[in-house]
Design a protein around this motif. Structure first.
Motif, PDB file in Angstrom:
ATOM      1  N   GLY A  71      -9.218   3.062  10.393  1.00  0.00           N
ATOM      2  CA  GLY A  71      -7.594   3.010  10.433  1.00  0.00           C
ATOM      3  C   GLY A  71      -7.074   3.714   9.274  1.00  0.00           C
ATOM      4  N   PHE A  72      -5.447   4.332   9.060  1.00  0.00           N
ATOM      5  CA  PHE A  72      -5.055   5.377   8.284  1.00  0.00           C
ATOM      6  C   PHE A  72      -3.291   4.714   8.180  1.00  0.00           C
ATOM      7  N   VAL A  73      -2.559   5.703   7.299  1.00  0.00           N
ATOM      8  CA  VAL A  73      -1.395   6.116   7.383  1.00  0.00           C
ATOM      9  C   VAL A  73      -1.073   6.850   6.780  1.00  0.00           C
ATOM     10  N   THR A  74      -0.028   7.945   6.858  1.00  0.00           N
ATOM     11  CA  THR A  74      -0.058   9.081   6.267  1.00  0.00           C
ATOM     12  C   THR A  74       1.212   9.458   5.813  1.00  0.00           C
ATOM     13  N   ALA A  75       1.851  10.333   4.826  1.00  0.00           N
ATOM     14  CA  ALA A  75       3.265   9.506   4.392  1.00  0.00           C
ATOM     15  C   ALA A  75       3.536  11.320   3.656  1.00  0.00           C
ATOM     16  N   ARG A  76       4.932  11.336   3.335  1.00  0.00           N
ATOM     17  CA  ARG A  76       5.572  12.517   2.763  1.00  0.00           C
ATOM     18  C   ARG A  76       6.600  11.906   1.806  1.00  0.00           C
ATOM     19  N   ILE A  77       6.656  12.741   0.529  1.00  0.00           N
ATOM     20  CA  ILE A  77       7.830  12.195   0.003  1.00  0.00           C
ATOM     21  C   ILE A  77       8.731  13.433   0.109  1.00  0.00           C
ATOM     22  N   ALA A  78      10.189  13.463   0.500  1.00  0.00           N
ATOM     23  CA  ALA A  78      11.452  14.011   0.632  1.00  0.00           C
ATOM     24  C   ALA A  78      12.445  13.531  -0.407  1.00  0.00           C
ATOM     25  N   LEU A 104       4.945   8.640   8.342  1.00  0.00           N
ATOM     26  CA  LEU A 104       4.536   9.606   9.205  1.00  0.00           C
ATOM     27  C   LEU A 104       3.709   9.353  10.666  1.00  0.00           C
ATOM     28  N   THR A 105       2.941   8.418  10.471  1.00  0.00           N
ATOM     29  CA  THR A 105       1.760   7.908  10.721  1.00  0.00           C
ATOM     30  C   THR A 105       1.073   7.060  10.798  1.00  0.00           C
ATOM     31  N   LEU A 106       1.284   5.881  11.278  1.00  0.00           N
ATOM     32  CA  LEU A 106       0.104   4.415  11.105  1.00  0.00           C
ATOM     33  C   LEU A 106      -0.883   4.257  12.635  1.00  0.00           C
ATOM     34  N   GLY A 107      -1.996   3.670  12.671  1.00  0.00           N
ATOM     35  CA  GLY A 107      -3.152   3.501  12.999  1.00  0.00           C
ATOM     36  C   GLY A 107      -3.658   3.024  12.772  1.00  0.00           C
ATOM     37  N   VAL A 108      -4.448   1.912  13.879  1.00  0.00           N
ATOM     38  CA  VAL A 108      -6.002   1.669  13.398  1.00  0.00           C
ATOM     39  C   VAL A 108      -6.432   1.804  15.132  1.00  0.00           C
ATOM     40  N   VAL A 109      -7.649   1.739  14.671  1.00  0.00           N
ATOM     41  CA  VAL A 109      -8.423   1.642  15.859  1.00  0.00           C
ATOM     42  C   VAL A 109      -8.886   0.653  17.219  1.00  0.00           C
ATOM     43  N   GLU A 110      -8.494   0.518  18.412  1.00  0.00           N
ATOM     44  CA  GLU A 110      -8.628  -1.026  18.924  1.00  0.00           C
ATOM     45  C   GLU A 110      -9.426  -2.131  18.318  1.00  0.00           C
ATOM     46  N   THR A 111     -10.987  -2.028  18.429  1.00  0.00           N
ATOM     47  CA  THR A 111     -12.171  -3.323  17.763  1.00  0.00           C
ATOM     48  C   THR A 111     -11.485  -3.349  16.564  1.00  0.00           C
ATOM     49  N   TYR A 112     -10.163  -3.147  15.639  1.00  0.00           N
ATOM     50  CA  TYR A 112     -10.434  -3.319  14.093  1.00  0.00           C
ATOM     51  C   TYR A 112      -8.678  -3.788  14.235  1.00  0.00           C
ATOM     52  N   ARG A 113      -7.407  -4.288  15.968  1.00  0.00           N
ATOM     53  CA  ARG A 113      -6.794  -4.514  15.597  1.00  0.00           C
ATOM     54  C   ARG A 113      -5.992  -6.179  15.578  1.00  0.00           C
ATOM     55  N   ASN A 114      -5.474  -6.819  14.850  1.00  0.00           N
ATOM     56  CA  ASN A 114      -4.493  -7.844  14.489  1.00  0.00           C
ATOM     57  C   ASN A 114      -5.541  -8.112  13.334  1.00  0.00           C
ATOM     58  N   LEU A 115      -6.664  -7.847  12.688  1.00  0.00           N
ATOM     59  CA  LEU A 115      -7.071  -8.304  11.462  1.00  0.00           C
ATOM     60  C   LEU A 115      -5.647  -8.005   9.967  1.00  0.00           C
ATOM     61  N   GLY A 116      -4.533  -7.554  10.010  1.00  0.00           N
ATOM     62  CA  GLY A 116      -3.935  -7.411   9.031  1.00  0.00           C
ATOM     63  C   GLY A 116      -4.655  -5.674   8.639  1.00  0.00           C
ATOM     64  N   ILE A 117      -5.194  -5.124   9.241  1.00  0.00           N
ATOM     65  CA  ILE A 117      -5.022  -3.666   8.305  1.00  0.00           C
ATOM     66  C   ILE A 117      -3.765  -2.817   8.091  1.00  0.00           C
ATOM     67  N   ALA A 118      -3.109  -2.427   9.341  1.00  0.00           N
ATOM     68  CA  ALA A 118      -1.963  -2.182   9.689  1.00  0.00           C
ATOM     69  C   ALA A 118      -1.344  -2.472   8.421  1.00  0.00           C
TER      70      ALA A 118
END
Length: 566
Positions: A71-78, A104-118
């Motif tokens: 899983g990952f999240v990316t962001a930038r300062i504006a 910018l983007t947020l995602g979790v691979v399918e097999t790890y979804r619904n575990l509160g990672i996002a």
């Protein structure tokens, strides 16, 4: 897409994204997002060039995989003044260093979804933004059909404050976006909480004169506060207004603003206006909360035998789904398939108890089906049409409830908006009947919502039909409403709203909750529903034959409120 079965409890840890993550990061983005990201974006992420990021990894995975992204999240300062949402944020323009964090983007691979990672990844961003003294908010965009993401951000106290039309262009097609904001470090909406709270309560009852009254009461002088009041008041579509609307908000120029302020200055001040303001509150609230009450007449109870009349050309899907819905009213789908359509029907059965008629089951069953492929009564549904079709289909049998389901090339009179189906009585025996229009051609902008964009009102989220067919899934919604109201008010003397004295506009058990399919619903938003991971269809109830359905809310006579499965 279901989650993998873990033989152990995964140990999820979070760290910055590193250059060694490049290949996996690119692959996951390609699998999850319909938008292609350039290589420069990924290089900026892994090397931390103007982008902050967090990776989720499962330390309990086998050697070689324990540090691989899941899983990952990316962001930038504006800079606040350059972010394009300055009108939605109260900040000090004299301080040019104030900033925002844009996800910018947020995602979790399918097999790890619904575990509160996002959720945990988003908290990392919020924590980071809160640690930056100059930061005032975290914001992001969500494509309009991503219902699970919208639910997630709302649960995490993000505020949905704007809809941007055609924001995304994917495979040559434009999609709308919702803008969500989470305020930190004292950042807040330009609207004051007191004014916003009051205005939201009366927004469906106001007009331009009341706008002037409110301006007079609160003595509006600040441009921020003025625009806030206008935004809240116009979030509900006015029937008549000379003002321009943009993104659901009124657009006022300096001349219009001065005209409204002059209107306000001519109104009485002090306690008189405040009294008018307070006097209007009960009126507004009564409109929304008028109760469905019992008027002493008989209800339909016991065994309800239906005769389905397929008037016109229908495919196999329509017939299978409608019959499965009827079966689902009494079907026990098991503890692992919750909620169930039968729970919804239990609320309908509770009307008997409230009326003092016991609490026995109301068993609905299809006992006969009739197909009229030759349109024997024409292609326009009128009162004469109904009588002719019902007499031919039932053969005088008064022990059945006929249900006419019309094909897409049949027109129905007066069945647009809040009346996509109807119930009534036939002949001297006052035999109850139901007529259901076909929403593919009959008022699709109202009768096919939420599977199709509405003709009027605010822009809204549309859902994929749970059974893959817009026509029949919308017909289920209309049929469900008519069935509820035929049972609870069959002879127009049962349960209905006291102040609905016009027979053509009677507010009954289902129409009282129009547009509501889940908790948290508001105008243009269905409320909480689920999305089938295999088909992408929106639903809120499990039924027979493995079918899923989107069932409308119904008035609960015990709690005196709209009741939904979710």
């Amino acid at each position: 897409m279901s989650n993998q079965e873990f033989s152990h409890h995964p140990t999820i840890c979070y760290r910055p994204i590193q250059p060694s993550d490049l290949e996996v990061l690119e692959r996951i983005h390609a699998e999850i997002f319909p938008i292609r990201y350039e290589s420069e974006f990924f290089q900026s992420v892994v090397h931390g060039r103007d982008i902050v990021s967090w990776a989720a990894v499962d330390r309990s995975r086998p050697n070689g995989q324990s540090d691989e992204l899941i899983g990952f999240v990316t962001a930038r300062i504006a800079m606040t003044k350059e972010a394009g949402i300055g009108d939605l944020l109260r900040y000090d323009p004299s301080k040019p260093d104030q900033t925002l964090v844009y996800i910018l983007t947020l995602g979790v691979v399918e097999t790890y979804r619904n575990l509160g990672i996002a959720r945990s990844l988003i908290r990392q961003v919020i924590k980071y933004a809160s640690s930056v003294p100059t930061c005032r908010a975290v914001y992001l965009h969500v494509i309009s059909y991503n219902v699970p993401a919208i639910h997630l951000y709302k649960k995490m106290s993000f505020k949905c404050i704007r809809r941007l039309q055609g924001f995304y262009l994917i495979n040559g097609q434009h999609y709308d976006s919702f803008l969500f904001v989470y305020y930190v470090n004292g950042g807040r909406s330009p609207c004051s909480p007191l004014i916003c709270a009051g205005m939201s309560m009366i927004k469906t009852c106001v007009n331009a004169w009341l706008l002037a009254v409110v301006i007079r009461v609160v003595n509006i002088t600040s441009p921020y506060t003025f625009d806030c009041v206008v935004r809240v008041l116009t979030s509900y579509p006015w029937k008549q207004t000379s003002h321009k609307l943009k993104d659901g908000c009124m657009v006022t120029d300096g001349i219009e603003r001065q005209q409204i302020l002059r209107m306000a200055s001519s109104l009485p001040s002090g306690s008189l206006v405040l009294s008018l303001y307070l006097l209007l509150f009960p009126v507004c609230l009564a409109t929304d909360s008028a109760s469905i009450t019992y008027h002493g007449g008989p209800l339909l109870t016991g065994n309800l035998n239906l005769t389905l009349i397929w008037y016109g050309q229908f495919g196999r899907v329509h017939k299978n789904v409608i019959r499965a819905f009827v079966e689902s009213l009494h079907y026990n789908a098991g503890a692992n398939l919750q909620p169930q359509v039968s729970s919804w029907w239990n609320v309908v059965e509770s009307y008997q108890e409230v009326a003092g008629k016991g609490s026995s089951p109301i068993n609905v069953k299809v006992v006969k089906q009739v197909t009229d492929l030759k349109y024997s009564a024409g292609k326009a549904v009128t009162s004469e049409f109904i009588q002719k079709v019902l007499r031919k289909a039932t053969g005088g049998d008064s022990n059945t409830i006929p249900v006419i389901l019309t094909a897409r090339d049949v027109k129905m009179q007066g069945l647009c908006f809040t009346k996509c189906s109807q119930h009534g009585m036939l002949g001297d025996h006052q035999q109850p009947y139901i007529v259901v229009g076909n929403p593919e051609s009959e008022c699709p902008g109202s009768c096919a919502w939420p599977f199709q964009k509405p003709d009027k009102g605010p822009l809204s989220i549309t859902l994929n039909p749970p059974n893959g067919n817009l026509g029949v899934d919308a017909m289920v919604v209309a049929f469900a409403r008519a069935l509820v109201e035929a049972v609870t008010n069959p002879y127009k003397t049962g349960f209905f709203q006291d102040n609905s004295n016009n027979a053509n506009k009677t507010v009954e058990a289902a129409s009282a909750c129009w547009g509501i399919f889940g908790s948290g619903a508001f105008d243009g938003y269905t409320g909480k529903v689920r999305v089938d991971p295999e088909t992408g269809g929106g639903f809120n109830g499990h039924g027979s034959r493995g079918r899923k359905f989107l069932i409308p809310a119904v008035w609960n006579p015990k709690t005196k409120s709209c009741w939904t499965l979710l």
